[in-house]
Design a protein around this motif. Structure first.
Motif, short mmCIF file in Angstrom:
data_model
loop_
_atom_site.label_atom_id
_atom_site.label_comp_id
_atom_site.label_asym_id
_atom_site.label_seq_id
_atom_site.Cartn_x
_atom_site.Cartn_y
_atom_site.Cartn_z
N MET A 1 -2.07 -5.42 0.48
CA MET A 1 -2.26 -4.01 0.14
C MET A 1 -3.10 -3.79 -1.11
SD MET A 1 -0.85 -2.20 2.49
CE MET A 1 -0.47 -0.58 1.85
N VAL A 2 -3.04 -4.73 -2.06
CA VAL A 2 -3.78 -4.49 -3.31
C VAL A 2 -5.09 -5.26 -3.39
CG1 VAL A 2 -1.62 -4.02 -4.53
CG2 VAL A 2 -2.65 -6.29 -4.71
N ALA A 3 -5.28 -6.22 -2.49
CA ALA A 3 -6.50 -7.05 -2.54
C ALA A 3 -7.79 -6.22 -2.52
CB ALA A 3 -6.50 -8.07 -1.40
N PRO A 4 -7.87 -5.13 -1.72
CA PRO A 4 -9.14 -4.39 -1.67
C PRO A 4 -9.48 -3.66 -2.97
CG PRO A 4 -7.77 -3.86 0.24
CD PRO A 4 -6.92 -4.63 -0.71
N LEU A 5 -8.55 -3.63 -3.95
CA LEU A 5 -8.87 -3.01 -5.23
C LEU A 5 -9.69 -3.92 -6.13
CD1 LEU A 5 -5.59 -1.08 -6.08
CD2 LEU A 5 -7.85 -0.09 -5.84
N LEU B 1 -10.07 -2.56 6.75
CA LEU B 1 -9.03 -1.94 7.57
C LEU B 1 -8.78 -2.78 8.83
CD1 LEU B 1 -9.96 1.83 7.32
CD2 LEU B 1 -8.03 0.66 6.27
N ALA B 2 -9.87 -3.29 9.41
CA ALA B 2 -9.74 -4.07 10.64
C ALA B 2 -8.95 -5.35 10.39
CB ALA B 2 -11.12 -4.40 11.20
N ILE B 3 -9.24 -6.01 9.29
CA ILE B 3 -8.54 -7.28 9.04
C ILE B 3 -7.09 -7.00 8.63
CG2 ILE B 3 -9.13 -7.64 6.58
CD1 ILE B 3 -9.13 -10.35 9.28
N ALA B 4 -6.85 -5.89 7.92
CA ALA B 4 -5.48 -5.55 7.54
C ALA B 4 -4.66 -5.23 8.79
CB ALA B 4 -5.46 -4.37 6.58
N LYS B 5 -5.30 -4.59 9.76
CA LYS B 5 -4.64 -4.31 11.04
C LYS B 5 -4.27 -5.64 11.72
CE LYS B 5 -4.11 -2.93 15.50
NZ LYS B 5 -3.92 -4.19 16.15
N TRP C 1 -1.20 -0.49 12.70
CA TRP C 1 -2.11 0.40 11.98
C TRP C 1 -1.42 1.09 10.82
CZ3 TRP C 1 -7.09 0.15 11.99
CH2 TRP C 1 -7.78 -0.32 13.12
N LYS C 2 -0.10 0.87 10.71
CA LYS C 2 0.63 1.57 9.67
C LYS C 2 0.15 1.17 8.27
CE LYS C 2 5.19 1.43 7.58
NZ LYS C 2 6.39 0.60 7.62
N TRP C 3 0.09 -0.12 8.01
CA TRP C 3 -0.26 -0.56 6.65
C TRP C 3 -1.71 -0.28 6.30
CZ3 TRP C 3 3.37 -0.48 3.42
CH2 TRP C 3 4.68 -0.81 3.82
N PRO C 4 -2.66 -0.51 7.23
CA PRO C 4 -4.03 -0.10 6.91
C PRO C 4 -4.13 1.40 6.62
CG PRO C 4 -3.98 -1.31 8.99
CD PRO C 4 -2.60 -1.29 8.46
N ALA C 5 -3.35 2.21 7.32
CA ALA C 5 -3.38 3.66 7.09
C ALA C 5 -2.87 3.97 5.68
CB ALA C 5 -2.55 4.39 8.14
N MET D 1 -5.54 4.33 -1.57
CA MET D 1 -6.75 3.99 -2.32
C MET D 1 -7.70 5.19 -2.42
SD MET D 1 -7.54 0.02 -1.35
CE MET D 1 -9.07 0.04 -2.25
N THR D 2 -7.88 5.90 -1.31
CA THR D 2 -8.76 7.05 -1.34
C THR D 2 -8.17 8.14 -2.23
OG1 THR D 2 -9.45 6.46 0.88
CG2 THR D 2 -10.06 8.65 0.11
N GLY D 3 -6.84 8.28 -2.18
CA GLY D 3 -6.17 9.24 -3.05
C GLY D 3 -6.39 8.90 -4.51
N LEU D 4 -6.22 7.63 -4.86
CA LEU D 4 -6.45 7.18 -6.23
C LEU D 4 -7.88 7.47 -6.66
CD1 LEU D 4 -4.96 3.60 -6.78
CD2 LEU D 4 -4.42 5.70 -8.00
N ALA D 5 -8.82 7.15 -5.75
CA ALA D 5 -10.24 7.34 -6.07
C ALA D 5 -10.52 8.81 -6.35
CB ALA D 5 -11.10 6.84 -4.92
#
Lengths: 76, 755
Positions: free
Chosen positions: B441-445, B714-718, B724-728, B734-738
């Motif tokens: 969940m945090v790796a993409p940051l 998102l694809a790899i997280a899925k 799809w829950k966790w990618p969502a 992340m978008t909210g934070l941004a």
């Protein structure tokens, strides 16, 4: 005395645990009352600790080690 | 086994024989699986969970299905892996009957702990073979094992082997093919009396209420329910009375202060310990400190340990960041080259555009990740195979536990600086499912290399040059701040996830430090292939599909160029014709003349093409989305063009540069194009205010640090979380934070008069 109080190279016999819920995972690794455990070393930052039990090495955190109560007599 | 008996058997059983492999982690189970099945393997997921299901075929006159169960220390489920292992062996999974045979892979050099699991498997009442692996390591440690006595005591065949040296495999295959194996004998160990007396009545109720449970399996089902809540829940539907009786038995035991949860472990070890003492003798002349212990004295040393780990990380970083680059460039240029060849050989039009810009570049978007994935998994394989992975977690655990993670998360997170795709895949090495999920969940940051061109463009174009304290350039500091912000947010996010989402779930940390071993490159190579295949097949489909969709969004609806742009083209065409004609009039052949003038007017035509492309994208769905989003994005300082660029960047972050280049009609250029920089600087709103100010640039930079602008992630997280829950959740937080950070920066900056 608990497992967290030992120094590297020390050996001791497990007596039981202070937590109400027994640490089943540790027990399955063979850490039971009467088992001899040896502290091998602490990690570079002081935690976790490398212990030797029944011939293999296990790494556990100090806070968990502090729940393992030891017999006061040391094994030969 | 004689040939004739095989043939009679073929006639008797049309059903495929299914053999399950089970064993502790680090006992060479995967090696045995690979040697038995070769490359005839299938990888999938168990329904609804993230646990990987690996099966393969063992060839022979009668093909046999081999199921590789996840590494487990015990069948009393404490992890999802162990739960699956038990469910497969006990036939609890729908459409998956119990296996016909269980092969327990056991580390001969660590017999006592390994046999604990074996005693549980024996209680299932299935045919069992014990494969005593790593006999070479046991011998080196001076252990002599009385195989015959061990086999007698356990009541099942015991086979010595060293799978990594291919020793003993033939005999194991022979035993697996045998058809006359009988089920394991009934247990000869006992529970503490106070618990033992409860068992018969519970078995009786289970037998009445769930007659489908095989007779010999009833005891272990009862035992599991006594000690584990998740196992008790399973019977909710199937045997509610049984469930109630177990709960009452628990209460009885509790009121009598019987430590019933420990009864199983104490009982099994009580039987095992004397057995192992009898079976194993230790040669006197072997020294106490093994080679492995000597290596550990250096590699986990207070000073050398972290130093060595730092060097290893540097090497991995270098490999994934730099060594992969030439290969990735090669893939990218091949994709472009292939596109050019296709354009040259097919008539221009929608179908060719779809083929080149949709299909070919979609495939390119998938394949481009392979160099990094292969390289990273080479190093991960090396670390796991040698046993160093556990040491790196040992060294880093203290540091990482402060932010709610474990030492094992270091490598996946650092790999994510190169790219979150291999980083998220690397989180597989984490045994604790919670740590794994938080790491994913945090790796993409972590600022990946795809953000770098975006940082470069906007920092170079809009942030002041000059030095801070006469040492570091301001722009360099800005770049560093981007990396720092991402990393800090990753740590904050993991702390929050740990505290809120996984509140109350204690993560008891007990990690084995297996003996060091020589790496087996064949195994490592297999896994590199395995991981790449999984990526291409599972995540690749999603990435490819989204590439096509994004292409369509930019290409449709097809819009006729405006009169102004149409005029640009027609006037260019007129000039072209006039000049060709004038050359022809002095005797130059027509083909030669048009080629010459075409070359001379190339840059003018490029400008016309760029203007048309810019007009097209403005009126495409992407452009429309940009316009629609503008009211939402204005508070962050973004106009419709930036918004459209952000939407396009969903294909991959760096795409915002080519998208802006198209919108600003400068053609296809890179992040260091002075032309694009000047166009951006010159752009104004209708009232004359510049679109881009340093404040807008900072807001946009921060948005790119934090937003999940990457469909591949998102694809790899899925794929890795199997839902799809966790990618969502990942995309939303992340978008909210941004949005929040960019909003605060832009509005705060405006209020302070920095606009």
């Amino acid at each position: 005395m608990t497992l967290a109080d030992l120094k590297p190279g020390d050996k001791a016999i497990v007596k039981g645990w202070s937590s109400s819920v027994p640490p089943l995972r540790l027990m399955e690794h063979g850490i039971l009352p009467g088992t001899v455990v040896e502290i091998v070393r602490f990690a570079p930052l002081g935690d976790p600790v490398d212990i030797k039990v029944r011939g293999f090495h296990l790494s556990i955190r100090k806070e968990d080690a502090a729940q393992i109560i030891l017999e006061t007599e040391f094994p030969a | 086994m004689s040939k004739s008996s095989v043939h009679t058997n073929l006639k008797q059983v049309a059903k495929l024989k299914r053999v399950a492999l089970i064993g502790n982690p680090n006992v060479g189970k995967t090696t045995v699986f690979n040697v038995l099945t070769g490359m005839r393997q299938k990888v999938g997921n168990y329904p609804g969970v993230t646990v990987e299901k690996k099966t393969g075929r063992m060839d022979g006159e009668v093909p046999i299905e081999i199921i590789d169960l996840p590494g487990s220390y015990s069948l009393s489920p404490k992890s999802l892996d162990e739960r699956i292992a038990y469910d497969v062996l006990s036939g609890h999974l729908a459409n998956e009957p119990r296996p016909d045979l269980v092969v327990c892979i056991v580390d001969a050099s660590n017999l006592e702990r390994n046999l604990y699991l074996v005693t549980q498997v024996l209680d299932l009442g299935l045919p069992v073979i014990v494969a005593l692996n790593m006999m070479d390591a046991a011998e080196a440690a001076g252990l002599v094992i009385d195989l015959k006595l061990l086999s007698e005591k356990l009541g099942v065949p015991v086979l010595p082997m060293s799978a990594s040296k291919n020793e003993g495999i033939g005999k194991l295959k022979y035993q697996i093919r045998r058809t006359d194996l009988t089920v394991a004998p009934e247990r000869s160990w006992t529970l503490m009396p106070a618990v033992e007396v409860e068992i018969p009545a519970l078995i009786q109720i289970l037998a009445e209420e769930a007659p489908k449970v095989p007779e010999r399996q009833r005891f272990i089902e009862v035992l599991q329910c006594l000690t584990s809540d998740t196992m008790l829940d399973y019977w909710n539907k199937w045997a509610p009375n049984f469930q109630k009786e177990v709960q009452q038995a628990r209460l009885r035991l509790l009121s009598n202060k019987v430590p019933y949860q420990q009864a199983e472990v104490i009982g099994r070890y009580g039987w095992l310990s004397p057995l192992v003492a009898q079976v194993v003798t230790r040669k006197k002349n072997v020294g106490d400190a093994s080679v492995s212990d000597k290596i550990d004295a250096v590699l986990t040393h207070r000073v050398f340990g972290p130093l060595f780990f730092g060097l290893i990380l540097l090497l991995i970083f270098q490999a994934v960041f730099s060594w992969a680059t030439p290969l990735m460039d090669l893939i990218e240029s091949s994709v472009i080259g292939l596109g050019a060849i296709i354009r040259a050989s097919f008539p221009a039009g929608m179908a060719t555009d779809l083929l080149v810009d949709g299909v070919v570049s979609g495939v390119g978007n998938v394949v481009v990740f392979l160099p990094q994935i292969l390289l990273l998994f080479f190093f991960l394989g090396l670390m796991e195979d040698t046993g160093y992975m556990a040491r790196s977690a040992f060294i880093m655990d203290r540091l990482m536990s402060r932010v709610g993670l474990g030492g094992g998360s270091v490598v996946p997170l650092l790999s994510s600086f190169a790219c979150a795709i291999p980083g998220i895949m690397a989180a597989r090495t984490l045994a604790n499912p919670k740590d794994r999920l938080i790491t994913i969940m945090v790796a993409p940051l972590m600022s990946c290399s795809a953000r770098l061109p975006v940082y470069t463009l906007f920092i170079a174009a809009f942030l002041p040059t000059g030095k801070v304290l006469g040492l570091i350039t301001f722009q360099g500091l800005a770049m560093f701040s981007m990396y720092l912000l991402g990393t800090v947010m990753a740590f904050v996010a993991s702390m929050v996830l740990k505290r809120i989402v996984f509140k109350g779930e204690s993560s008891f940390f007990a990690m084995e430090l297996p003996p060091y071993r020589m790496p087996r490159f064949k195994q490592i190579f297999w896994r590199m292939i395995d991981r790449s295949k999984a990526f291409v097949i599972r995540a690749g489909k999603i990435i490819f599909g989204m590439s096509i969709i994004l292409w369509g969004l930019a290409r449709f609806p097809v819009t006729e160029p405006s009169a102004e742009i149409a005029l640009l083209r027609s006037s260019a065409d007129t000039v072209f014709e006039q000049r060709v004609d004038s050359l022809a009039s002095i005797g130059v052949p027509y083909a030669e003349a048009s080629e010459q003038i075409g070359a001379e007017m190339a840059s003018r035509y490029r400008r016309v093409d760029a203007a048309e492309a810019g007009f097209q994208i403005e009126h495409s769905f992407i452009g429309k989305i940009g316009h629609t989003l503008e009211p939402v994005m204005r508070p962050l300082g973004f106009d419709w063009k930036i918004s459209a660029g952000i939407v396009s960047a969903f294909a991959a972050r760096e795409v915002i540069i080519s998208a802006l280049a198209t919108i600003y009609s400068v053609g296809d250029v890179g992040e260091d194009s002075p032309l694009l920089r000047e166009k951006l600087k010159a752009d104004t709103y209708p009232n004359g205010d510049p679109v881009y100010t340093p404040l807008v640039a900072v807001s946009l930079l921060v948005f790119f640090v934090l937003a999940l602008q990457c469909m591949s992630t998102l694809a790899i997280a899925k794929r890795e979380t199997n839902s799809w829950k966790w990618p969502a959740v990942m995309w939303l937080y992340m978008t909210g934070l941004a949005y929040l950070f960019s909003l605060i920066i832009y509005q705060g900056g405006m209020a302070l008069g920095w606009g």
